[in-house]
Design a protein around this motif. Structure first.
Motif, PDB file in Angstrom:
ATOM      1  N   THR A 162       0.974  -1.207   0.066  1.00 16.09           N
ATOM      2  CA  THR A 162      -0.115  -0.028   0.138  1.00 16.09           C
ATOM      3  C   THR A 162       0.692   1.116  -0.061  1.00 16.09           C
ATOM      4  OG1 THR A 162      -1.693  -1.137   1.174  1.00 16.09           O
ATOM      5  CG2 THR A 162      -1.864   1.136   1.136  1.00 16.09           C
ATOM      6  N   ILE A 163       0.725   2.118  -1.048  1.00 17.21           N
ATOM      7  CA  ILE A 163       1.538   3.233  -1.227  1.00 17.21           C
ATOM      8  C   ILE A 163       0.610   4.416  -1.594  1.00 17.21           C
ATOM      9  CG2 ILE A 163       3.546   4.201  -2.589  1.00 17.21           C
ATOM     10  CD1 ILE A 163       4.455   1.212  -3.082  1.00 17.21           C
ATOM     11  N   ASP A 164       0.896   5.296  -0.701  1.00 17.61           N
ATOM     12  CA  ASP A 164       0.351   6.710  -0.804  1.00 17.61           C
ATOM     13  C   ASP A 164      -1.424   6.193  -1.006  1.00 17.61           C
ATOM     14  OD1 ASP A 164       2.548   8.144  -0.949  1.00 17.61           O
ATOM     15  OD2 ASP A 164       2.788   7.975  -3.037  1.00 17.61           O
ATOM     16  N   GLY A 165      -2.031   5.334  -0.259  1.00 13.29           N
ATOM     17  CA  GLY A 165      -3.373   5.071  -0.194  1.00 13.29           C
ATOM     18  C   GLY A 165      -3.551   4.301  -1.338  1.00 13.29           C
ATOM     19  N   ASN A 166      -2.656   3.900  -2.247  1.00 13.79           N
ATOM     20  CA  ASN A 166      -2.941   3.034  -3.482  1.00 13.79           C
ATOM     21  C   ASN A 166      -2.609   1.538  -3.313  1.00 13.79           C
ATOM     22  OD1 ASN A 166      -4.135   4.954  -4.913  1.00 13.79           O
ATOM     23  ND2 ASN A 166      -2.331   5.855  -5.418  1.00 13.79           N
ATOM     24  N   TYR A 167      -3.040   0.581  -3.969  1.00 12.78           N
ATOM     25  CA  TYR A 167      -2.799  -0.889  -3.656  1.00 12.78           C
ATOM     26  C   TYR A 167      -1.841  -0.959  -4.998  1.00 12.78           C
ATOM     27  CZ  TYR A 167      -6.867  -1.722  -0.813  1.00 12.78           C
ATOM     28  OH  TYR A 167      -7.912  -2.042  -0.039  1.00 12.78           O
ATOM     29  N   VAL A 168      -0.635  -1.576  -4.543  1.00  9.93           N
ATOM     30  CA  VAL A 168       0.376  -1.965  -5.878  1.00  9.93           C
ATOM     31  C   VAL A 168       0.706  -3.476  -5.809  1.00  9.93           C
ATOM     32  CG1 VAL A 168       2.751  -1.831  -6.551  1.00  9.93           C
ATOM     33  CG2 VAL A 168       1.674   0.285  -5.331  1.00  9.93           C
ATOM     34  N   LEU A 169      -0.171  -4.164  -6.772  1.00 11.10           N
ATOM     35  CA  LEU A 169      -0.206  -5.518  -6.881  1.00 11.10           C
ATOM     36  C   LEU A 169       0.707  -5.925  -7.879  1.00 11.10           C
ATOM     37  CD1 LEU A 169      -1.535  -8.214  -6.439  1.00 11.10           C
ATOM     38  CD2 LEU A 169      -3.004  -7.549  -8.454  1.00 11.10           C
ATOM     39  N   GLY A 170       1.626  -7.102  -7.320  1.00  8.04           N
ATOM     40  CA  GLY A 170       2.522  -7.807  -8.144  1.00  8.04           C
ATOM     41  C   GLY A 170       2.113  -9.080  -8.443  1.00  8.04           C
ATOM     42  N   VAL A 171       2.065  -9.168  -9.787  1.00  9.86           N
ATOM     43  CA  VAL A 171       1.716 -10.719 -10.305  1.00  9.86           C
ATOM     44  C   VAL A 171       3.114 -10.918 -10.848  1.00  9.86           C
ATOM     45  CG1 VAL A 171       0.479 -12.265 -11.804  1.00  9.86           C
ATOM     46  CG2 VAL A 171      -0.780 -10.552 -10.332  1.00  9.86           C
ATOM     47  N   HIS A 172       3.726 -12.128 -10.400  1.00 11.42           N
ATOM     48  CA  HIS A 172       5.204 -12.340 -10.817  1.00 11.42           C
ATOM     49  C   HIS A 172       5.277 -13.765 -11.491  1.00 11.42           C
ATOM     50  CE1 HIS A 172       6.121  -9.059  -8.499  1.00 11.42           C
ATOM     51  NE2 HIS A 172       5.661  -9.570  -7.273  1.00 11.42           N
ATOM     52  N   ILE A 173       5.571 -14.084 -12.669  1.00  3.24           N
ATOM     53  CA  ILE A 173       5.211 -15.431 -13.406  1.00  3.24           C
ATOM     54  C   ILE A 173       6.656 -15.856 -13.950  1.00  3.24           C
ATOM     55  CG2 ILE A 173       4.059 -16.493 -15.033  1.00  3.24           C
ATOM     56  CD1 ILE A 173       2.318 -15.321 -13.266  1.00  3.24           C
ATOM     57  N   ALA A 174       6.879 -17.096 -13.539  1.00  2.00           N
ATOM     58  CA  ALA A 174       8.278 -17.891 -13.679  1.00  2.00           C
ATOM     59  C   ALA A 174       8.649 -17.417 -15.371  1.00  2.00           C
ATOM     60  CB  ALA A 174       8.080 -19.001 -13.577  1.00  2.00           C
ATOM     61  N   ASP A 175       9.721 -17.015 -15.502  1.00  2.00           N
ATOM     62  CA  ASP A 175      10.275 -16.703 -16.673  1.00  2.00           C
ATOM     63  C   ASP A 175      10.924 -17.817 -17.493  1.00  2.00           C
ATOM     64  OD1 ASP A 175      11.554 -15.725 -19.050  1.00  2.00           O
ATOM     65  OD2 ASP A 175      12.819 -14.478 -18.094  1.00  2.00           O
ATOM     66  N   VAL A 176       9.861 -18.910 -17.932  1.00  2.00           N
ATOM     67  CA  VAL A 176      10.452 -20.205 -18.586  1.00  2.00           C
ATOM     68  C   VAL A 176      10.941 -19.968 -19.825  1.00  2.00           C
ATOM     69  CG1 VAL A 176       9.232 -22.244 -19.291  1.00  2.00           C
ATOM     70  CG2 VAL A 176       8.365 -20.967 -17.305  1.00  2.00           C
ATOM     71  N   THR A 177      10.664 -19.017 -20.395  1.00  2.00           N
ATOM     72  CA  THR A 177      11.444 -18.727 -21.720  1.00  2.00           C
ATOM     73  C   THR A 177      12.908 -18.533 -21.939  1.00  2.00           C
ATOM     74  OG1 THR A 177      11.072 -16.248 -21.834  1.00  2.00           O
ATOM     75  CG2 THR A 177       9.552 -17.750 -22.882  1.00  2.00           C
TER      76      THR A 177
END
Length: 704
Positions: A274-289
């Motif tokens: 939570t930064i400055d009242g906003n949600y910062v969502l990270g979706v991190h996906i395996a770099d299979v390539t």
């Protein structure tokens, strides 16, 4: 029209063959020939015979024309009861083929057929006139030996005849062996197909043979070549300083993986700040390539498989375990390479910024769906989980609820069917069948993955680069109108204007929620939808009410995700020049078609295994009684679903207390003498009468 049938045929044929004749419907022919209304059934009979004989033709619009019947092409699908269907190559509705009109066609054959009847409001009927090619080469079944030869009984009931195995062609197979047969002859109307045993899967009673038989019948490869395995070993190196160069370093971000307890290929991690009242969502996906280079042996094998297959006793991975469970899996406590979609939302869930980046991450904790659900339910620190993680999970639940509510407002459809969880013992025998319900943790991951998929799809759509989208087309108007007619029986209505909107479907599901007819109407509504698929054109996703959608979040187990990761990375690195764009434009249509096909193959195998294990489980409970709910009513009986998701049929022949007739308008079975009724949603007590593992069916009888 009081002449003999043959004379009537000649009159009609002469009329249609006249040079002045133009294609007409039956009503128009009757008017021109001044045939009274009460004799039009006779006219229809004459026309049907002339079409079947190929002397006149019948169009899709129901018009009769002179000349030979139009020959159409399609794929033949057999039915265990002897008849079949042809799926037309133009995508039109399947054509029913009576048993006497199959003409020796074999399951999966490419055929030519003619239309022999087009009854108003019912499925068209046809006749196969030519077999163009055979698509089935291998069949899985049970070998049985006779004195001088053997034969194989196919597992798949669509193969209507046993396969003859000449002496010396059995490869050492004995009675009770499950085998793979290579067909050498497809037989004919009065001749059995012939084949050679090319592989012995195992004895029918050996653990795992049954599931492996389903897998091999579907043509799903179970082993990797030595070349592919060696390549997986060579590329599976730990993350080095050179690997981290040029990547966004997120190793100090608090993040977790949330999966099933027994999951081994962890391809997504999530973070939330939570930064400055906003949600910062990270979706991190395996770099299979990073490990599966384009056109390498690994890549070609992954393309051929298309997807991982999840069965009751095993996972058949798209990539070797050395990768899928090793360096590509986002294991806690280890540095991993990722492709991250970082999205910033305000308190109302409106996305105000996003970034897609190559990253290096370090997962803090591996968590399970059930464990996270317990934390969210208890809001407690007594779970052995760090309070900072607990706090992040609680924030994730808030954001998930906001995103889900926004998606619902735009009309996203939520088919909340319980999946089936099959519990096997060490010998592969089912010891329990139960529903696998979604909980708050599964919904969090679902909401976050959907958001990442939409975000990536929208960005690359506006970049106007070659891409693969996950699309779901608007349902056919005819199917929705049929659904509308059906639900009117229960007092429900769908507003169908120029085309149905997803919001109307969701409104219907909300209305039936908790009602006796909920399960049936939900299933019929789902069947009215088209099947989602992979395409190179972005036509939107009807079910999600999304303008842009792709599959970005599972490159370990889905090839389309792996493919678009390559495009994204080349774009991020500034390498998408004209040559590379042309390359992707050339290959992506084939990739999309292959991935759609392999997905369907995997889903069918997964369904067949569950049905087989349900039947096997109920086989050991014959004679036992259960409470169930009537989930379907037909003229041949009622379907009853138990609390454990097993569904079985109570056939009208086994309802011996009365003679029951099907009331089509109300979807009830009504006793002719007693007036007793069986209707949708009704709770009944049933006894398990029979269960057939091979045919994957369960039969109940109602306990009085």
């Amino acid at each position: 029209m009081d002449q003999t049938f043959e004379k009537r045929k000649k009159v009609i044929l002469d009329f249609i063959s006249d040079d002045m004749y133009v294609p007409m419907k039956i009503k128009e022919i009757a008017i021109v020939l001044q045939i009274p209304r009460e004799q039009r059934d006779d006219l229809k009979e004459v026309l049907d015979v002339l079409v079947e004989e190929g002397k006149i033709s019948l169009s899709k619009r129901g018009k009769y024309s002179k000349g030979q019947a139009v020959r159409l092409k399609g794929v033949f699908q057999a039915n265990a009861r002897g008849f079949g269907f042809v799926t037309p190559e133009d995508g039109a509705e399947d054509v029913f083929i009576p048993e006497e009109n199959i003409s020796g066609a074999f399951q999966g054959d490419q055929v030519e057929y003619i239309i022999t009847a087009a009854p108003s409001g019912r499925r068209r009927e046809g006749k196969i006139v030519r077999i163009l090619s055979h698509s089935v080469v291998h069949i899985v079944g049970l070998y049985e030996k006779s004195k001088n030869f053997g034969f194989v009984r196919p597992d798949n009931q669509r193969y209507l005849k046993d396969i003859y195995i000449p002496a010396g062609k059995e490869k050492g197979a004995m009675n009770g062996h499950k085998v793979v047969v290579e067909l050498t002859s497809y037989g004919g109307e009065n001749m059995k197909p012939e084949g050679t045993v090319v592989e012995i899967i195992g004895h029918i009673n050996d653990p795992g043979t049954d599931i492996l038989s389903v897998v091999m019948d579907a043509g799903i490869p179970t082993e990797f070549s030595e070349k592919v395995l060696n390549q997986a070993v060579r590329v599976s190196k730990e993350v080095s300083e050179a690997d981290r160069a040029g990547r966004k370093d997120l190793r100090d971000w608090l993040m977790v993986t949330i999966d099933g307890e027994d999951a081994k290929d962890l391809d997504d991690a999530v973070s939330l700040q939570t930064i400055d009242g906003n949600y910062v969502l990270g979706v991190h996906i395996a770099d299979v390539t990073n490990y599966v280079q384009e056109n390498s042996a690994l890549d070609r094998e992954a393309f051929e498989r298309g997807t991982s297959v999840y069965l009751a006793d095993r996972v058949i991975p798209m990539l070797p375990h050395k990768l899928s469970n090793g360096i590509c899996s986002l294991n806690a406590g280890e540095d991993r390479l990722a492709l991250s979609c970082i999205m910033t939302f305000d308190q109302a869930g409106e996305m105000i910024d996003h970034e897609i980046a190559e990253t290096v991450i370090h997962v803090d904790k591996r968590m399970s769906y059930n464990g996270v659900a317990k934390i969210l339910e208890d809001n407690t620190e007594e779970t052995g989980t760090d309070q900072e993680i607990v706090s992040m999970l609680l924030s994730m639940k808030k954001l998930s609820d906001i995103l889900r509510e926004r998606r619902g407002r735009r009309g996203s459809i939520d088919f909340d069917f319980p999946e089936t969880k099959v519990i096997l013992d060490e010998n592969g025998k089912p010891v329990d069948i139960r529903p696998y319900e979604r909980n708050d943790a599964t919904k969090i991951i679902e909401d976050f993955m959907l958001m990442a998929n939409e975000t990536v799809a929208e960005e690359y759509y506006w970049r106007e680069l070659p891409f693969i989208y996950r699309t779901h087309e608007v349902p056919d108007e005819d199917k929705i109108r049929k659904l509308s007619t059906f639900i009117n029986n229960f007092g429900y209505h769908i507003h169908v204007r120029n085309e149905v909107r997803p919001k109307e479907i969701q409104k219907l599901l909300d209305k039936v929620d908790g009602t006796p007819e909920e399960a049936l109407i939900s299933r019929l509504t789902l069947r009215s939808m088209k099947q989602a698929r992979y395409t190179t054109e972005n036509t939107g996703h009807f079910g999600l009410a999304a303008k842009y959608y792709t599959h970005f979040t599972s490159p370990i187990r889905r090839y389309p995700d792996l493919q678009i990761h390559r495009i994204i990375k080349e774009n991020l690195r500034g390498r998408l020049n004209e040559d590379r764009i042309s390359h992707y434009e050339e290959i992506l249509s084939r990739v999309a078609a292959q991935c759609s096909d392999r997905e369907r193959r995997a889903e069918e195998a997964e369904r067949e295994v569950v049905k087989m294990k349900k039947a096997e489980y109920m086989r050991s409970h014959i004679g036992e009684e259960y409470d169930g709910v009537i989930s379907g009513v037909t003229k041949w009986g009622v379907y009853v679903e138990l609390a454990n998701t097993v569904e079985g049929l109570v056939h009208v022949a086994d309802m011996r207390d009365d003679h029951y007739e099907f009331a089509e308008q109300t979807y009830e079975l009504v006793g002719e003498h007693s007036g007793k009724t069986y209707k949708l949603g009704q709770t009944v007590r049933v006894r398990v009468a029979d269960a057939d593992k091979l045919q994957r069916t369960v039969n109940f009888e109602i306990v009085s």
